[in-house]
Design a protein around this motif. Structure first.
Motif, PDB file in Angstrom:
ATOM      1  N   THR A 119       0.834  -1.206   0.000  1.00 13.30           N
ATOM      2  CA  THR A 119       0.000   0.000   0.000  1.00 13.30           C
ATOM      3  C   THR A 119       0.866   1.254   0.000  1.00 13.30           C
ATOM      4  OG1 THR A 119      -1.794  -1.145   1.143  1.00 13.30           O
ATOM      5  CG2 THR A 119      -1.784   1.260   1.270  1.00 13.30           C
ATOM      6  N   GLN A 120       1.903   1.251   0.820  1.00 11.23           N
ATOM      7  CA  GLN A 120       2.807   2.402   0.878  1.00 11.23           C
ATOM      8  C   GLN A 120       3.502   2.628  -0.465  1.00 11.23           C
ATOM      9  OE1 GLN A 120       2.994   4.687   3.152  1.00 11.23           O
ATOM     10  NE2 GLN A 120       4.493   5.794   1.941  1.00 11.23           N
ATOM     11  N   MET A 121       3.909   1.544  -1.124  1.00 16.69           N
ATOM     12  CA  MET A 121       4.565   1.682  -2.437  1.00 16.69           C
ATOM     13  C   MET A 121       3.603   2.280  -3.466  1.00 16.69           C
ATOM     14  SD  MET A 121       7.036  -1.651  -2.885  1.00 16.69           S
ATOM     15  CE  MET A 121       5.871  -2.907  -2.401  1.00 16.69           C
ATOM     16  N   ILE A 122       2.365   1.829  -3.446  1.00 15.22           N
ATOM     17  CA  ILE A 122       1.367   2.340  -4.393  1.00 15.22           C
ATOM     18  C   ILE A 122       1.113   3.816  -4.130  1.00 15.22           C
ATOM     19  CG2 ILE A 122      -1.075   2.220  -5.039  1.00 15.22           C
ATOM     20  CD1 ILE A 122      -0.827  -0.858  -4.523  1.00 15.22           C
ATOM     21  N   ARG A 123       0.979   4.182  -2.870  1.00 16.75           N
ATOM     22  CA  ARG A 123       0.741   5.597  -2.530  1.00 16.75           C
ATOM     23  C   ARG A 123       1.927   6.473  -2.923  1.00 16.75           C
ATOM     24  NH1 ARG A 123      -2.265   4.595   3.265  1.00 16.75           N
ATOM     25  NH2 ARG A 123      -4.297   4.178   2.346  1.00 16.75           N
ATOM     26  N   GLN A 124       3.135   5.975  -2.703  1.00 16.13           N
ATOM     27  CA  GLN A 124       4.330   6.730  -3.066  1.00 16.13           C
ATOM     28  C   GLN A 124       4.404   6.937  -4.575  1.00 16.13           C
ATOM     29  OE1 GLN A 124       6.452   8.323  -1.064  1.00 16.13           O
ATOM     30  NE2 GLN A 124       7.488   9.116  -2.882  1.00 16.13           N
ATOM     31  N   ARG A 125       4.117   5.873  -5.326  1.00 16.00           N
ATOM     32  CA  ARG A 125       4.158   5.983  -6.788  1.00 16.00           C
ATOM     33  C   ARG A 125       3.104   6.974  -7.285  1.00 16.00           C
ATOM     34  NH1 ARG A 125       3.945   0.544  -9.952  1.00 16.00           N
ATOM     35  NH2 ARG A 125       2.551   0.280  -8.216  1.00 16.00           N
ATOM     36  N   ALA A 126       1.909   6.921  -6.703  1.00 13.74           N
ATOM     37  CA  ALA A 126       0.854   7.859  -7.092  1.00 13.74           C
ATOM     38  C   ALA A 126       1.291   9.291  -6.808  1.00 13.74           C
ATOM     39  CB  ALA A 126      -0.437   7.539  -6.351  1.00 13.74           C
ATOM     40  N   LYS A 127       1.926   9.499  -5.673  1.00 10.56           N
ATOM     41  CA  LYS A 127       2.411  10.836  -5.314  1.00 10.56           C
ATOM     42  C   LYS A 127       3.466  11.311  -6.306  1.00 10.56           C
ATOM     43  CE  LYS A 127       4.449  13.344  -1.444  1.00 10.56           C
ATOM     44  NZ  LYS A 127       4.961  13.233  -0.066  1.00 10.56           N
ATOM     45  N   GLU A 128       4.399  10.429  -6.645  1.00 11.15           N
ATOM     46  CA  GLU A 128       5.459  10.787  -7.597  1.00 11.15           C
ATOM     47  C   GLU A 128       4.895  11.101  -8.976  1.00 11.15           C
ATOM     48  OE1 GLU A 128       8.043   7.410  -7.396  1.00 11.15           O
ATOM     49  OE2 GLU A 128       8.804   7.968  -5.420  1.00 11.15           O
ATOM     50  N   GLU A 129       3.813  10.406  -9.345  1.00 12.36           N
ATOM     51  CA  GLU A 129       3.195  10.622 -10.654  1.00 12.36           C
ATOM     52  C   GLU A 129       2.117  11.703 -10.608  1.00 12.36           C
ATOM     53  OE1 GLU A 129       1.893   6.752 -11.905  1.00 12.36           O
ATOM     54  OE2 GLU A 129       3.947   5.998 -12.054  1.00 12.36           O
ATOM     55  N   LYS A 130       2.028  12.371  -9.454  1.00  7.51           N
ATOM     56  CA  LYS A 130       1.077  13.459  -9.242  1.00  7.51           C
ATOM     57  C   LYS A 130      -0.363  13.039  -9.514  1.00  7.51           C
ATOM     58  CE  LYS A 130       4.482  17.096 -10.073  1.00  7.51           C
ATOM     59  NZ  LYS A 130       5.452  16.468  -9.301  1.00  7.51           N
ATOM     60  N   GLN A 131      -0.693  11.809  -9.090  1.00  6.41           N
ATOM     61  CA  GLN A 131      -2.059  11.312  -9.193  1.00  6.41           C
ATOM     62  C   GLN A 131      -2.806  11.653  -7.917  1.00  6.41           C
ATOM     63  OE1 GLN A 131      -2.110   7.141 -10.078  1.00  6.41           O
ATOM     64  NE2 GLN A 131      -0.699   7.354 -11.777  1.00  6.41           N
ATOM     65  N   SER A 132      -4.108  11.801  -8.036  1.00  8.91           N
ATOM     66  CA  SER A 132      -4.917  12.058  -6.846  1.00  8.91           C
ATOM     67  C   SER A 132      -6.269  11.375  -7.005  1.00  8.91           C
ATOM     68  CB  SER A 132      -5.117  13.564  -6.643  1.00  8.91           C
ATOM     69  OG  SER A 132      -5.805  14.108  -7.750  1.00  8.91           O
TER      70      SER A 132
END
Length: 61
Positions: A24-37
């Motif tokens: 879950t943390q990896m997915i959230r980090q990747r979303a943050k890096e890709e500027k997804q919300s």
């Protein structure tokens, strides 16, 4: 019915997979890096996705 989280994580570790929390943390980090919300209007987004699925022939109704 859901499996016990500890048992799930034990099985994942046995397969050399990260725990659910780590995943879950990896997915959230990747979303943050890709500027997804997350969508601001979830119901509207669900309707848009359903309309697209109909348009491309994935569903009929």
């Amino acid at each position: 019915m859901y499996d016990d989280l500890n048992k799930v994580n034990e099985r994942r570790k046995a397969l050399d997979l990260p725990t659910l929390e780590e995943q879950t943390q990896m997915i959230r980090q990747r979303a943050k890096e890709e500027k997804q919300s997350t969508p601001t209007n979830l119901e509207k987004r669900k309707k848009e996705i359903r309309a697209w699925k109909k348009k491309v022939g994935w569903i009929k109704n």
